[in-house]
Motif scaffolding. Structure first.
Motif, PDB file in Angstrom:
ATOM      1  N   ARG A 109      20.708 -16.954 -29.466  1.00 18.75           N
ATOM      2  CA  ARG A 109      21.290 -18.284 -29.653  1.00 18.75           C
ATOM      3  C   ARG A 109      20.224 -19.380 -29.593  1.00 18.75           C
ATOM      4  O   ARG A 109      20.223 -20.305 -30.400  1.00 18.75           O
ATOM      5  N   LEU A 110      19.288 -19.273 -28.670  1.00 21.82           N
ATOM      6  CA  LEU A 110      18.288 -20.317 -28.451  1.00 21.82           C
ATOM      7  C   LEU A 110      17.192 -20.328 -29.512  1.00 21.82           C
ATOM      8  O   LEU A 110      16.635 -21.377 -29.828  1.00 21.82           O
ATOM      9  N   GLN A 111      16.866 -19.141 -30.032  1.00 20.94           N
ATOM     10  CA  GLN A 111      15.763 -18.996 -30.983  1.00 20.94           C
ATOM     11  C   GLN A 111      14.496 -19.724 -30.483  1.00 20.94           C
ATOM     12  O   GLN A 111      13.974 -20.632 -31.147  1.00 20.94           O
ATOM     13  N   PRO A 112      13.980 -19.351 -29.312  1.00 16.52           N
ATOM     14  CA  PRO A 112      12.789 -20.028 -28.776  1.00 16.52           C
ATOM     15  C   PRO A 112      11.558 -19.712 -29.612  1.00 16.52           C
ATOM     16  O   PRO A 112      11.498 -18.689 -30.304  1.00 16.52           O
ATOM     17  N   GLN A 113      10.574 -20.562 -29.526  1.00 12.21           N
ATOM     18  CA  GLN A 113       9.299 -20.286 -30.190  1.00 12.21           C
ATOM     19  C   GLN A 113       8.404 -19.403 -29.332  1.00 12.21           C
ATOM     20  O   GLN A 113       7.540 -18.709 -29.853  1.00 12.21           O
ATOM     21  N   LEU A 114       8.601 -19.448 -28.018  1.00 10.59           N
ATOM     22  CA  LEU A 114       7.785 -18.638 -27.119  1.00 10.59           C
ATOM     23  C   LEU A 114       8.660 -18.098 -25.998  1.00 10.59           C
ATOM     24  O   LEU A 114       9.440 -18.838 -25.397  1.00 10.59           O
ATOM     25  N   ILE A 115       8.527 -16.793 -25.757  1.00  9.02           N
ATOM     26  CA  ILE A 115       9.219 -16.147 -24.640  1.00  9.02           C
ATOM     27  C   ILE A 115       8.162 -15.657 -23.664  1.00  9.02           C
ATOM     28  O   ILE A 115       7.247 -14.903 -24.044  1.00  9.02           O
ATOM     29  N   LEU A 116       8.267 -16.071 -22.422  1.00  3.45           N
ATOM     30  CA  LEU A 116       7.383 -15.587 -21.361  1.00  3.45           C
ATOM     31  C   LEU A 116       8.213 -14.744 -20.401  1.00  3.45           C
ATOM     32  O   LEU A 116       9.211 -15.204 -19.850  1.00  3.45           O
ATOM     33  N   MET A 117       7.799 -13.493 -20.240  1.00  2.53           N
ATOM     34  CA  MET A 117       8.520 -12.554 -19.390  1.00  2.53           C
ATOM     35  C   MET A 117       7.638 -12.162 -18.214  1.00  2.53           C
ATOM     36  O   MET A 117       6.432 -12.003 -18.359  1.00  2.53           O
ATOM     37  N   ALA A 118       8.266 -11.994 -17.036  1.00  4.01           N
ATOM     38  CA  ALA A 118       7.518 -11.551 -15.858  1.00  4.01           C
ATOM     39  C   ALA A 118       8.459 -10.820 -14.919  1.00  4.01           C
ATOM     40  O   ALA A 118       9.639 -11.170 -14.804  1.00  4.01           O
ATOM     41  N   SER A 119       7.915  -9.801 -14.264  1.00  2.00           N
ATOM     42  CA  SER A 119       8.690  -9.021 -13.296  1.00  2.00           C
ATOM     43  C   SER A 119       7.755  -8.506 -12.216  1.00  2.00           C
ATOM     44  O   SER A 119       6.557  -8.316 -12.451  1.00  2.00           O
ATOM     45  N   ALA A 120       8.316  -8.270 -11.043  1.00  6.40           N
ATOM     46  CA  ALA A 120       7.550  -7.593  -9.996  1.00  6.40           C
ATOM     47  C   ALA A 120       7.297  -6.149 -10.420  1.00  6.40           C
ATOM     48  O   ALA A 120       8.061  -5.573 -11.196  1.00  6.40           O
ATOM     49  N   ASN A 121       6.229  -5.565  -9.896  1.00 14.34           N
ATOM     50  CA  ASN A 121       5.898  -4.190 -10.304  1.00 14.34           C
ATOM     51  C   ASN A 121       6.131  -3.186  -9.185  1.00 14.34           C
ATOM     52  O   ASN A 121       5.594  -2.078  -9.227  1.00 14.34           O
ATOM     53  N   HIS A 122       6.957  -3.540  -8.178  1.00 15.11           N
ATOM     54  CA  HIS A 122       7.085  -2.667  -7.007  1.00 15.11           C
ATOM     55  C   HIS A 122       8.522  -2.177  -6.820  1.00 15.11           C
ATOM     56  O   HIS A 122       9.064  -2.213  -5.718  1.00 15.11           O
ATOM     57  N   TYR A 123       9.138  -1.711  -7.883  1.00  8.65           N
ATOM     58  CA  TYR A 123      10.505  -1.215  -7.775  1.00  8.65           C
ATOM     59  C   TYR A 123      10.581   0.299  -7.569  1.00  8.65           C
ATOM     60  O   TYR A 123      11.656   0.883  -7.625  1.00  8.65           O
ATOM     61  N   GLY A 124       9.449   0.925  -7.362  1.00 12.74           N
ATOM     62  CA  GLY A 124       9.444   2.340  -7.017  1.00 12.74           C
ATOM     63  C   GLY A 124       9.597   3.299  -8.174  1.00 12.74           C
ATOM     64  O   GLY A 124       9.891   4.481  -7.967  1.00 12.74           O
ATOM     65  N   LEU A 125       9.406   2.833  -9.396  1.00 12.62           N
ATOM     66  CA  LEU A 125       9.520   3.706 -10.559  1.00 12.62           C
ATOM     67  C   LEU A 125       8.151   4.254 -10.951  1.00 12.62           C
ATOM     68  O   LEU A 125       7.111   3.679 -10.620  1.00 12.62           O
ATOM     69  N   ALA A 126       8.160   5.355 -11.672  1.00 10.82           N
ATOM     70  CA  ALA A 126       6.913   5.909 -12.187  1.00 10.82           C
ATOM     71  C   ALA A 126       6.298   4.931 -13.180  1.00 10.82           C
ATOM     72  O   ALA A 126       7.007   4.249 -13.927  1.00 10.82           O
ATOM     73  N   GLU A 127       4.963   4.860 -13.184  1.00  9.77           N
ATOM     74  CA  GLU A 127       4.280   3.871 -14.021  1.00  9.77           C
ATOM     75  C   GLU A 127       4.615   4.038 -15.495  1.00  9.77           C
ATOM     76  O   GLU A 127       4.903   3.061 -16.190  1.00  9.77           O
ATOM     77  N   ALA A 128       4.594   5.272 -15.978  1.00 10.68           N
ATOM     78  CA  ALA A 128       4.867   5.498 -17.403  1.00 10.68           C
ATOM     79  C   ALA A 128       6.284   5.061 -17.759  1.00 10.68           C
ATOM     80  O   ALA A 128       6.521   4.432 -18.798  1.00 10.68           O
ATOM     81  N   GLU A 129       7.236   5.376 -16.901  1.00 13.99           N
ATOM     82  CA  GLU A 129       8.630   4.996 -17.137  1.00 13.99           C
ATOM     83  C   GLU A 129       8.769   3.479 -17.150  1.00 13.99           C
ATOM     84  O   GLU A 129       9.464   2.903 -18.005  1.00 13.99           O
ATOM     85  N   GLN A 130       8.095   2.825 -16.221  1.00 15.21           N
ATOM     86  CA  GLN A 130       8.169   1.380 -16.125  1.00 15.21           C
ATOM     87  C   GLN A 130       7.585   0.712 -17.372  1.00 15.21           C
ATOM     88  O   GLN A 130       8.162  -0.227 -17.919  1.00 15.21           O
ATOM     89  N   VAL A 131       6.441   1.196 -17.837  1.00 15.03           N
ATOM     90  CA  VAL A 131       5.795   0.621 -19.015  1.00 15.03           C
ATOM     91  C   VAL A 131       6.670   0.814 -20.248  1.00 15.03           C
ATOM     92  O   VAL A 131       6.843  -0.104 -21.057  1.00 15.03           O
ATOM     93  N   GLN A 132       7.243   2.003 -20.395  1.00 14.62           N
ATOM     94  CA  GLN A 132       8.115   2.255 -21.546  1.00 14.62           C
ATOM     95  C   GLN A 132       9.335   1.333 -21.517  1.00 14.62           C
ATOM     96  O   GLN A 132       9.761   0.810 -22.552  1.00 14.62           O
ATOM     97  N   GLY A 133       9.903   1.123 -20.317  1.00 15.59           N
ATOM     98  CA  GLY A 133      11.050   0.237 -20.201  1.00 15.59           C
ATOM     99  C   GLY A 133      10.692  -1.196 -20.538  1.00 15.59           C
ATOM    100  O   GLY A 133      11.476  -1.915 -21.175  1.00 15.59           O
ATOM    101  N   LEU A 134       9.499  -1.643 -20.132  1.00 13.51           N
ATOM    102  CA  LEU A 134       9.032  -2.989 -20.455  1.00 13.51           C
ATOM    103  C   LEU A 134       8.869  -3.161 -21.964  1.00 13.51           C
ATOM    104  O   LEU A 134       9.318  -4.161 -22.541  1.00 13.51           O
ATOM    105  N   VAL A 135       8.254  -2.196 -22.604  1.00 14.01           N
ATOM    106  CA  VAL A 135       8.011  -2.286 -24.049  1.00 14.01           C
ATOM    107  C   VAL A 135       9.330  -2.303 -24.812  1.00 14.01           C
ATOM    108  O   VAL A 135       9.521  -3.103 -25.739  1.00 14.01           O
ATOM    109  N   ARG A 136      10.264  -1.439 -24.414  1.00 11.96           N
ATOM    110  CA  ARG A 136      11.552  -1.400 -25.117  1.00 11.96           C
ATOM    111  C   ARG A 136      12.269  -2.742 -25.008  1.00 11.96           C
ATOM    112  O   ARG A 136      12.809  -3.247 -25.985  1.00 11.96           O
ATOM    113  N   TYR A 137      12.265  -3.326 -23.811  1.00 11.26           N
ATOM    114  CA  TYR A 137      12.982  -4.594 -23.660  1.00 11.26           C
ATOM    115  C   TYR A 137      12.263  -5.719 -24.404  1.00 11.26           C
ATOM    116  O   TYR A 137      12.911  -6.592 -25.010  1.00 11.26           O
ATOM    117  N   ALA A 138      10.936  -5.719 -24.368  1.00  6.50           N
ATOM    118  CA  ALA A 138      10.180  -6.750 -25.083  1.00  6.50           C
ATOM    119  C   ALA A 138      10.480  -6.696 -26.581  1.00  6.50           C
ATOM    120  O   ALA A 138      10.637  -7.736 -27.234  1.00  6.50           O
TER     121      ALA A 138
END
Length: 645
Positions: free
Chosen positions: A486-515
């Motif tokens: 709806r907003l159609q922004p020109q720039l999206i800045l995303m940030a999250s904590a990295n200490h949720y206890g998930l495996a690094e590979a799983e976390q990176v894949q989840g970040l990429v998919r959502y991005a």
């Protein structure tokens, strides 16, 4: 009204308190020693109901004033002694900011509502960790006192007000109450675990199990089987419960049923003697006599030890337990027994109990006022950092655990300005002060969508505060995609904590998919991920305040060690950078501005760097707006075009 003394029941009390105390002291092999509390609840339901029924059988009535007077004489003096000592020692041990927190719990404990207080605090994102509260353990005492307040009335109704009731009324009441309470316990364990853990209605079924046993006993082989099964359920639950178990829920049935089987098996005159003898041994009986006082004292002593000597070793914890045992003995023989054995009319007991409670509340209020008035400018400057958070929180623009739909907040320029969206958890919200300054200077419209403990990953997530799958986060993230479309922004800045206890590979894949999903939703928007900030490994504000309060050199008492991979997560950052670059997205890394030479400091740019054990203070984040601007420009993320794309 006095029941026949049951030494084996005192031994069972001793077993229950040992499980709790040794678990809290970090004794190996007890994954879930807290189940000792469930054993106590079943014993209380059994003994109190037996006492009430015996009185009704002998006199045809239950004198409520006498019952409450006995409970006050038994429980209140020792509890007040602990509250007074904890309050007095805490004035020396804790700086004013922390005093306010534990004195609030002390006040709730004095009114026997600390279970409700702690349940509410457990869902407060910025509340101090409950494990550091010296009065955390009073929640179970509050549950018991609330049970004592209601149970005589229910028992009297079940037995008959003026004449004996039909014999089916009592078992039907227990069955309905137990079933409803257990169902509620299971439901809230799944939905809002702290409510199930702390609140009395979700624990009433354990008291009902104990009440059901009154007048029932096992003999012969049934007693033997019941005792073996009961002991196995209690000890097995304490030692073998999976660390991932969400408690209480149905997991609490094991220890509660085990305690019930033990009481049932030991009630017969010639039953389970192989277990009755050791439980009736004098050392265990004495420990059972001390169980209430030991439970009261052990937790404040262990917490004080951890405050004075962080990460105590086994010897220190053992000495702390010996001190707690000594305090319990003084409490039992010097306070509890003399008062309990003193003859006094019920009305005077009730009046003195009310006066003592009101006096304690007045003293706690005075202590809270005194704490607010004490301290110097240096301490005030340190403690102010704890509330130095982005104004998103004051504006209710940061959403919390139960919110499922994003509620965007708008800052900066007018409607025709370029839109920049900040999305993520609290580690995204901490960047708001820097982005707001940049938005005002550059003429952007800044839109924020942030939610507590909800990282921007396309992954299912477990919520530690809720102790279950974080459905609200998953639904909220889907809603963010709708808002971005709806907003159609020109720039999206995303940030999250990295200490949720998930495996690094799983976390990176989840970040990429959502991005990828976010960029697709926003059309031609540029998208960048902000690297997570380092964690100091402790709470600098609390450490500095405690050191200053005790007259120590504050900054030398709280050094931040050289950053290592556990703090910086260099490998994870490199994986995120590489994965995002393969799909043409940017990775914004302000490490050099945060901690030059890979070493973090307590103060930078004229501000405390942290507001707690993981979040940047708003003042420090605000000072990074220029560094953030340079990084965004360096990666061709700026300038943004006015009037849309």
């Amino acid at each position: 009204m006095v029941l026949n003394f049951r030494p084996e029941v005192q031994g069972l009390r001793a077993l229950a308190v040992l499980l709790v105390v040794l678990y809290h002291a970090g004794f190996p092999g007890l994954r879930a020693g807290f189940v000792g509390v469930d054993v106590f609840f079943v014993i209380s339901g059994y003994l109190i109901t037996a006492l009430l029924q015996a009185e009704y059988a002998q006199t045809g009535r239950i004198v409520l004033s006498a019952f409450f007077a006995r409970r006050i004489k038994r429980l209140l003096p020792a509890a007040l002694a602990v509250l007074v000592v904890v309050g007095s020692v805490g004035v020396w041990l804790y700086p004013p900011g922390e005093q306010a927190e534990y004195l609030s719990t002390l006040r709730a404990a004095g009114l026997y509502v600390s279970n409700a207080w702690l349940a509410a605090r457990s869902l407060n994102y910025f509340a101090p960790a409950s494990a550091e509260n010296p009065l955390l353990h009073t929640w179970s005492l509050a549950v018991e006192e609330q049970f004592y307040l209601v149970w005589p009335l229910l028992t009297l109704w079940a037995l008959g007000w003026r004449k004996p009731a039909a014999p089916w009324r009592r078992p039907l009441m227990l069955l309905i109450l137990g079933a409803v309470s257990l169902a509620a316990c299971w439901y809230f364990t799944v939905k809002v675990q702290p409510w199930a853990f702390f609140l009395t209605p979700m624990r009433a079924w354990e008291f009902a199990i104990g009440a059901w046993l009154v007048g029932k006993r096992a003999e012969g082989w049934q007693a033997t089987v019941g005792a073996v099964a009961g002991l196995g359920l209690v000890l097995g639950s304490a030692a073998l419960m999976p660390s991932a178990a969400v408690y209480p829920g149905l997991w609490a049935v094991g220890p509660a049923l085990g305690a019930a089987l033990l009481l049932w098996s030991l009630a017969g005159e010639q039953s389970a003697n192989w277990l009755r003898r050791p439980l009736s041994a004098q050392p265990l009986v004495i420990l059972g006599d001390l169980s209430y006082s030991l439970y009261l004292w052990h937790w404040p002593v262990l917490v004080a030890l951890a405050v004075l000597w962080p990460n105590p070793d086994g010897v220190q914890r053992g000495l702390a337990l010996l001190l707690a045992l000594a305090c319990a003995a003084v409490s039992l023989y010097g306070i509890e027994n003399p008062i309990r054995r003193r003859a006094m009319a019920s009305r005077w007991v009730l009046a003195l109990g009310a006066v003592a409670t009101l006096l304690m509340l007045a003293l706690s209020n005075w202590a809270m006022h005194r704490a607010a008035q004490h301290g110097d400018d240096g301490l005030a400057h340190i403690e102010a950092a704890a509330s130095d958070r982005p104004r998103l929180y004051a504006l209710n623009c940061h959403q919390f655990f139960f919110d499922e739909r994003p509620a965007p907040c708008y800052f900066g320029a007018a409607a025709s300005a370029p839109v920049v969206a900040l999305v993520g958890d609290s580690h995204a919200a901490q960047w708001f002060p820097a982005l707001e300054g940049l938005a005002l200077r550059e003429g952007w419209k800044l839109v924020t969508m942030t939610k507590a403990s909800c990282p921007i990953w396309d992954l299912p997530l477990h919520s530690p505060p809720l102790r279950r799958r974080y459905w609200e986060c998953e639904r909220w993230r889907d809603g963010v995609l709708v808002e971005l479309q709806r907003l159609q922004p020109q720039l999206i800045l995303m940030a999250s904590a990295n200490h949720y206890g998930l495996a690094e590979a799983e976390q990176v894949q989840g970040l990429v998919r959502y991005a990828q999903r976010a960029q697709q939703a926003a059309g031609e928007a540029k998208l960048a991920v902000l690297r997570d900030t380092p964690r100091p490994g402790f709470n600098p504000v609390r450490c500095l305040a405690r050191a200053h309060w005790r007259g120590h050199q504050a900054e030398s008492s709280c050094p931040i060690s050289d950053s290592d991979e556990k703090v910086w997560r260099e490998r994870l950052a490199e994986q995120e950078r590489r994965a995002l670059s393969t799909i043409g997205l940017r990775y914004v890394d302000l490490s050099a501005s945060l901690c030059p030479q890979r070493r973090c400091e307590l103060q930078r740019n004229g501000a405390w760097m942290y507001s707690d054990d993981q979040h940047l203070s708003a003042s420090f984040a605000s000072s990074l707006d220029r560094a953030l601007e340079l990084s965004l420009r360096g990666q061709a993320l700026l300038p943004l075009q006015t009037g849309g794309k």
